[in-house]
Write a protein that holds these residues in place. Structure first.
Motif, PDB file in Angstrom:
ATOM      1  N   LEU A  13      -7.053  52.217  33.545  1.00 25.72           N
ATOM      2  CA  LEU A  13      -7.207  51.293  32.430  1.00 25.72           C
ATOM      3  C   LEU A  13      -5.848  51.122  31.772  1.00 25.72           C
ATOM      4  O   LEU A  13      -5.261  52.083  31.286  1.00 25.72           O
ATOM      5  N   VAL A  14      -5.321  49.910  31.778  1.00 26.27           N
ATOM      6  CA  VAL A  14      -4.001  49.634  31.236  1.00 26.27           C
ATOM      7  C   VAL A  14      -4.158  49.269  29.763  1.00 26.27           C
ATOM      8  O   VAL A  14      -4.950  48.400  29.408  1.00 26.27           O
ATOM      9  N   ALA A  15      -3.405  49.933  28.918  1.00 23.34           N
ATOM     10  CA  ALA A  15      -3.455  49.690  27.479  1.00 23.34           C
ATOM     11  C   ALA A  15      -2.043  49.459  26.977  1.00 23.34           C
ATOM     12  O   ALA A  15      -1.068  49.665  27.695  1.00 23.34           O
ATOM     13  N   THR A  16      -1.935  49.058  25.717  1.00 21.97           N
ATOM     14  CA  THR A  16      -0.615  48.847  25.145  1.00 21.97           C
ATOM     15  C   THR A  16       0.077  50.176  24.861  1.00 21.97           C
ATOM     16  O   THR A  16       1.287  50.247  24.784  1.00 21.97           O
ATOM     17  N   ALA A  17      -0.709  51.234  24.699  1.00 21.10           N
ATOM     18  CA  ALA A  17      -0.130  52.559  24.484  1.00 21.10           C
ATOM     19  C   ALA A  17       0.465  53.063  25.795  1.00 21.10           C
ATOM     20  O   ALA A  17       0.052  52.644  26.871  1.00 21.10           O
ATOM     21  N   PRO A  18       1.409  53.993  25.717  1.00 21.61           N
ATOM     22  CA  PRO A  18       2.029  54.499  26.941  1.00 21.61           C
ATOM     23  C   PRO A  18       1.051  55.214  27.868  1.00 21.61           C
ATOM     24  O   PRO A  18       1.250  55.256  29.061  1.00 21.61           O
ATOM     25  N   ASP A  80       1.108  45.273  43.196  1.00 22.24           N
ATOM     26  CA  ASP A  80       2.205  45.674  44.066  1.00 22.24           C
ATOM     27  C   ASP A  80       1.609  45.850  45.463  1.00 22.24           C
ATOM     28  O   ASP A  80       0.483  45.434  45.700  1.00 22.24           O
ATOM     29  N   GLY A  81       2.318  46.465  46.357  1.00 25.76           N
ATOM     30  CA  GLY A  81       1.811  46.597  47.720  1.00 25.76           C
ATOM     31  C   GLY A  81       0.546  47.422  47.854  1.00 25.76           C
ATOM     32  O   GLY A  81      -0.203  47.262  48.799  1.00 25.76           O
ATOM     33  N   ASP A  82       0.289  48.306  46.884  1.00 30.17           N
ATOM     34  CA  ASP A  82      -0.837  49.235  46.991  1.00 30.17           C
ATOM     35  C   ASP A  82      -1.961  49.002  45.996  1.00 30.17           C
ATOM     36  O   ASP A  82      -3.040  49.558  46.154  1.00 30.17           O
ATOM     37  N   ARG A  83      -1.707  48.230  44.951  1.00 27.05           N
ATOM     38  CA  ARG A  83      -2.701  48.101  43.881  1.00 27.05           C
ATOM     39  C   ARG A  83      -3.002  46.638  43.566  1.00 27.05           C
ATOM     40  O   ARG A  83      -2.200  45.750  43.821  1.00 27.05           O
ATOM     41  N   THR A  84      -4.188  46.458  42.991  1.00 26.29           N
ATOM     42  CA  THR A  84      -4.663  45.136  42.578  1.00 26.29           C
ATOM     43  C   THR A  84      -5.065  45.219  41.118  1.00 26.29           C
ATOM     44  O   THR A  84      -5.639  46.214  40.683  1.00 26.29           O
ATOM     45  N   THR A  85      -4.765  44.184  40.361  1.00 26.07           N
ATOM     46  CA  THR A  85      -5.136  44.100  38.956  1.00 26.07           C
ATOM     47  C   THR A  85      -6.398  43.265  38.816  1.00 26.07           C
ATOM     48  O   THR A  85      -6.502  42.183  39.403  1.00 26.07           O
ATOM     49  N   VAL A  86      -7.362  43.777  38.057  1.00 21.84           N
ATOM     50  CA  VAL A  86      -8.559  43.021  37.711  1.00 21.84           C
ATOM     51  C   VAL A  86      -8.572  42.919  36.192  1.00 21.84           C
ATOM     52  O   VAL A  86      -8.506  43.935  35.499  1.00 21.84           O
ATOM     53  N   GLU A  87      -8.621  41.689  35.681  1.00 22.88           N
ATOM     54  CA  GLU A  87      -8.631  41.440  34.235  1.00 22.88           C
ATOM     55  C   GLU A  87     -10.006  40.931  33.825  1.00 22.88           C
ATOM     56  O   GLU A  87     -10.565  40.054  34.478  1.00 22.88           O
ATOM     57  N   PHE A  88     -10.518  41.489  32.732  1.00 23.16           N
ATOM     58  CA  PHE A  88     -11.803  41.069  32.180  1.00 23.16           C
ATOM     59  C   PHE A  88     -11.551  40.511  30.783  1.00 23.16           C
ATOM     60  O   PHE A  88     -11.096  41.237  29.901  1.00 23.16           O
ATOM     61  N   HIS A  89     -11.844  39.229  30.600  1.00 21.19           N
ATOM     62  CA  HIS A  89     -11.605  38.551  29.323  1.00 21.19           C
ATOM     63  C   HIS A  89     -12.934  38.386  28.585  1.00 21.19           C
ATOM     64  O   HIS A  89     -13.881  37.828  29.131  1.00 21.19           O
ATOM     65  N   ILE A  96      -7.671  45.339  31.262  1.00 22.90           N
ATOM     66  CA  ILE A  96      -6.943  45.217  32.519  1.00 22.90           C
ATOM     67  C   ILE A  96      -7.042  46.556  33.239  1.00 22.90           C
ATOM     68  O   ILE A  96      -6.743  47.602  32.666  1.00 22.90           O
ATOM     69  N   VAL A  97      -7.493  46.495  34.477  1.00 20.98           N
ATOM     70  CA  VAL A  97      -7.580  47.718  35.271  1.00 20.98           C
ATOM     71  C   VAL A  97      -6.797  47.549  36.571  1.00 20.98           C
ATOM     72  O   VAL A  97      -6.725  46.458  37.130  1.00 20.98           O
ATOM     73  N   LEU A  98      -6.179  48.635  36.992  1.00 22.06           N
ATOM     74  CA  LEU A  98      -5.476  48.688  38.274  1.00 22.06           C
ATOM     75  C   LEU A  98      -6.331  49.494  39.237  1.00 22.06           C
ATOM     76  O   LEU A  98      -6.807  50.581  38.880  1.00 22.06           O
ATOM     77  N   MET A  99      -6.501  48.961  40.433  1.00 19.89           N
ATOM     78  CA  MET A  99      -7.298  49.645  41.446  1.00 19.89           C
ATOM     79  C   MET A  99      -6.518  49.659  42.749  1.00 19.89           C
ATOM     80  O   MET A  99      -5.723  48.746  43.007  1.00 19.89           O
TER      81      MET A  99
END
Length: 138
Positions: A13-18, A80-89, A96-99
């Motif tokens: 789970l990608v967030a604005t926090a580090p 990138d070569g190994d991951r895909t981003t899925v965004e839910f609005h 935003i999640v990276l899988m």
């Protein structure tokens, strides 16, 4: 005969926090709804504190592994070569999640073995769908 496929995957789970949180996600494909996939997020990963599921087109997920896809509530794109981003609005904001792309590809391969792409219409129960649509209309 198997009619439903579920696959547990890890998503970041990608967030604005580090800090980037890892959450378990369940991918689901049901032959009874052959055009769709479902992604379920557990209660601790949601703002409401309850499990949240998003249902969207299998084709969107397939396309998004190769190039940016979607312009609505769900968007998928290579990261990138190994991951895909899925965004839910949603009105509450964007998640935003990276899988791992390999996990998504494995899930889609299993779904394709159950219902080959392009043949989804053969698995629709039109009589049942019409009954549901017309229920209570008279």
């Amino acid at each position: 005969m198997i009619t439903v496929i579920e696959q547990a995957v890890q998503a970041r789970l990608v967030a604005t926090a580090p800090k980037v949180e890892t959450v378990p996600v369940t991918l689901c494909y049901d032959r009874a709804d052959p055009f769709a996939v479902r992604m379920a997020f557990p209660a601790p990963a949601t703002l409401e504190g309850v499990e949240v599921s998003w249902t969207f087109a299998r084709e969107l997920l397939t396309s998004g592994l190769q190039h940016p896809a979607g312009c609505g509530d769900v968007r998928v794109r290579p990261y990138d070569g190994d991951r895909t981003t899925v965004e839910f609005h949603a009105p509450e904001g964007v998640a935003i999640v990276l899988m791992l792309t390999a996990e998504l590809q494995r899930f889609l391969e299993r779904a394709s073995a159950l219902v080959p792409p392009g043949l989804e219409h053969m698995y629709l129960d039109m009589d049942h769908s019409l009954d549901e649509l017309m229920r209570g209309s008279c």
